[in-house]
Design a protein around this motif. Structure first.
Motif, PDB file in Angstrom:
ATOM      1  N   PRO A  60     -31.014 -80.956  22.196  1.00  0.00           N
ATOM      2  CA  PRO A  60     -30.721 -82.204  21.504  1.00  0.00           C
ATOM      3  C   PRO A  60     -29.624 -83.026  22.187  1.00  0.00           C
ATOM      4  O   PRO A  60     -29.270 -84.071  21.687  1.00  0.00           O
ATOM      5  N   LYS A  62     -27.353 -85.461  24.497  1.00  0.00           N
ATOM      6  CA  LYS A  62     -27.546 -86.808  25.012  1.00  0.00           C
ATOM      7  C   LYS A  62     -26.509 -87.052  26.095  1.00  0.00           C
ATOM      8  O   LYS A  62     -25.407 -86.560  25.978  1.00  0.00           O
ATOM      9  N   ARG A  64     -30.351 -87.681  27.340  1.00  0.00           N
ATOM     10  CA  ARG A  64     -31.425 -86.730  27.615  1.00  0.00           C
ATOM     11  C   ARG A  64     -31.989 -86.949  29.002  1.00  0.00           C
ATOM     12  O   ARG A  64     -32.060 -88.079  29.478  1.00  0.00           O
ATOM     13  N   GLY A  69     -39.747 -81.620  25.732  1.00  0.00           N
ATOM     14  CA  GLY A  69     -39.641 -82.356  24.469  1.00  0.00           C
ATOM     15  C   GLY A  69     -40.092 -83.808  24.598  1.00  0.00           C
ATOM     16  O   GLY A  69     -40.728 -84.355  23.693  1.00  0.00           O
ATOM     17  N   MET A  70     -39.783 -84.429  25.728  1.00  0.00           N
ATOM     18  CA  MET A  70     -40.219 -85.825  25.938  1.00  0.00           C
ATOM     19  C   MET A  70     -41.728 -85.915  26.123  1.00  0.00           C
ATOM     20  O   MET A  70     -42.357 -86.877  25.679  1.00  0.00           O
ATOM     21  N   GLU A  73     -43.090 -85.810  22.705  1.00  0.00           N
ATOM     22  CA  GLU A  73     -42.951 -87.117  22.061  1.00  0.00           C
ATOM     23  C   GLU A  73     -43.967 -88.120  22.609  1.00  0.00           C
ATOM     24  O   GLU A  73     -44.394 -89.037  21.915  1.00  0.00           O
ATOM     25  N   ASP A  92     -28.296 -78.538  14.542  1.00  0.00           N
ATOM     26  CA  ASP A  92     -29.002 -79.416  15.485  1.00  0.00           C
ATOM     27  C   ASP A  92     -30.504 -79.336  15.258  1.00  0.00           C
ATOM     28  O   ASP A  92     -31.017 -78.329  14.773  1.00  0.00           O
ATOM     29  N   PRO A  95     -35.719 -82.360  19.613  1.00  0.00           N
ATOM     30  CA  PRO A  95     -36.704 -83.443  19.532  1.00  0.00           C
ATOM     31  C   PRO A  95     -38.118 -82.908  19.285  1.00  0.00           C
ATOM     32  O   PRO A  95     -38.937 -83.529  18.621  1.00  0.00           O
ATOM     33  N   TYR A  99     -42.432 -82.316  15.510  1.00  0.00           N
ATOM     34  CA  TYR A  99     -43.850 -82.233  15.925  1.00  0.00           C
ATOM     35  C   TYR A  99     -44.409 -80.842  15.629  1.00  0.00           C
ATOM     36  O   TYR A  99     -45.540 -80.683  15.203  1.00  0.00           O
TER      37      TYR A  99
END
Lengths: 244, 209
Positions: A60, A62, A64, A69-70, A73, A92, A95, A99
């Motif tokens: 999590p 930043k 990132r 995880g991206m 997304e 925490d 990301p 999902y």
């Protein structure tokens, strides 16, 4: 006879042709060895229904950097196979987590050493093995175990991959790789386990033979595509502060 | 006075024997790299293949390629070595790690512990804990004796999914040092001023002297 060069022009060329449904191994443990530029290129390339193998889906923290995880997304992932599928701190949220909780992505949570050995086994032609890890836990429920010399072991299967995305310190044109310090981590075994091995390289690519054969961590016969990482801001060079 | 986290680290590190290969989990156990060990020499092993690392690097001297398993930028002691992940875990399963010190949500008198999955979580935070727990020669836990809301973390049996069965040798908390006996926690040491009654009140399992 001229050696066919493994060096490609840029990250987009490096990930060209990765098919929908591929199983992709992502090198790296924390920053060292993580293929941020190739992952960014895979986000642009857009292959779908991927099975993503790596130590973690990405934290999590930043700012990132591109991670599994991206890709989740971005709607590119069917399943992840990782040793971390939740955030180390309960406060925490990864990301990836929403999902997973909505059932849009599947996940297999695997002990880190089992993950490493499943990759090693895949590369070594060993279809399965018994390990003492996870015996007696929820992960072993309903699965095959066996008593060997008085101790219980859990059956685990090899994890062959279609593609490995790696980052290393030095490479020569023959594809020989040399990692630096903790950057080595999963790199050599993911290269062994994968049919197509793509590497982003920090130093300018060396002429074949410039790395002493005794110093090669992954032999070039396993490596297919190399791309030199240009200086920032044209490419991702994470800074020390990012894991502080 | 209960022990501070640093004092828990110092107490547990007194158990290390000269020459031990030591693996430290994420969180509280990382404090152990700063504990002076006198004339004892130990070798710190990290899951990511770093063998023989030293203290955290001073500001400005960090190496972008060199982290331990807790993502700390560490230093290398003379004689350090790097291996890949398969070899690193071969060292673990192969029984070369003398002790792993892990953080935990729960510890049980039967030697079980639970440190990878909290209630209501679909995913897990296993990392190398299950490999270490199954195969290190000694498993020590380093944890707060109670949760933030005061509930006991030392129990007769774990309520959370376990990491490994019956492996815990020592549990160090802010209240003292304890050894699971199978049915109870035996007191090995108490923090100064902490009484046996206080420990019993804070523990959901029998506590023996």
């Amino acid at each position: 006879m001229a050696r066919r060069s493994k060096v490609v022009a840029d990250f987009d060329a490096a990930v060209a042709g990765i098919q929908d449904g591929s199983t992709i191994a992502f090198g790296g443990f924390a920053l060292p060895g993580s293929p941020f530029n190739l992952t960014a290129a895979l986000l642009r390339q857009g292959a779908k229904r991927l099975v993503c193998v790596g130590n973690t889906t990405g934290g999590p923290r930043k700012p990132r950097n591109p991670d599994i995880g991206m890709l989740v997304e971005n709607g590119q992932v069917a399943k992840v196979i990782c040793s971390f599928t939740a955030a180390p701190r309960a406060s925490d949220v990864l990301p990836f987590t929403p999902y997973y909780e909505r059932g849009e992505v599947d996940a297999e949570t695997v002990p880190q050493g089992t993950l490493a050995e499943r990759l090693r086994a895949a590369g070594a032609g060993i279809p399965a093995f018994y390990t003492p890890t996870a015996v007696g836990t929820e992960l072993a429920e309903g699965r095959e175990t066996r008593m060997i010399n008085g101790r219980e072991y859990l059956l685990e299967y090899a994890l062959p991959c279609d593609v490995a995305l790696l980052r290393c310190y030095q490479a020569d044109e023959a594809g020989n790789l040399r990692f630096r310090r903790a950057q080595r981590n999963f790199g050599p075994i993911m290269a062994m386990a994968s049919k197509l091995v793509i590497v982003e390289v920090e130093e300018p690519i060396l002429p074949a033979g410039a790395i002493d054969p005794d110093d090669v961590h992954t032999p070039g016969i396993l490596v297919h595509r190399l791309v030199h990482i240009p200086p920032a801001p044209a490419a991702i060079w994470p800074s020390l502060k990012e894991t502080r | 006075m209960p022990w501070s986290r640093t004092q828990i680290a110092e107490r547990l590190a007194r158990e290390f024997q000269d020459g031990w290969i030591v693996n430290l989990g994420v969180g509280m156990p990382t404090l152990i790299t700063d504990v002076p060990l006198g004339d004892r020499e130990v070798f710190f092993h990290a899951e990511n293949g770093v063998i023989g690392f030293g203290p955290v690097a001073p500001e400005g001297q960090e190496d972008i390629h060199l982290v331990d398993a807790s993502r700390r930028y560490v230093t290398l002691n003379p004689g350090a070595a790097i291996v890949d992940h398969a070899d690193s875990f071969a060292l673990i399963r192969g029984g070369r790690i003398d002790v792993t010190v892990l953080g935990s949500y729960e510890a049980a008198a039967n030697g079980d512990f639970a440190n990878w999955k909290v209630k209501g979580s679909k995913g897990g935070v296993i990392g190398g804990a299950m490999d270490l727990a199954a195969s290190a020669k000694n498993v020590y836990l380093m944890m707060e004796h109670r949760t933030r809301d005061g509930s006991p973390r030392l129990l007769a049996t774990c309520s959370l999914p376990i990491t490994a069965r019956g492996v815990v040798k020592l549990v160090a908390t802010d209240l003292g040092l304890f050894a699971p006996t199978g049915t109870a926690f035996a007191v090995r040491d108490l923090a100064p001023g902490v009484t046996l009654d206080e420990v019993r009140a804070a523990t959901a399992a029998p506590v023996t002297e």
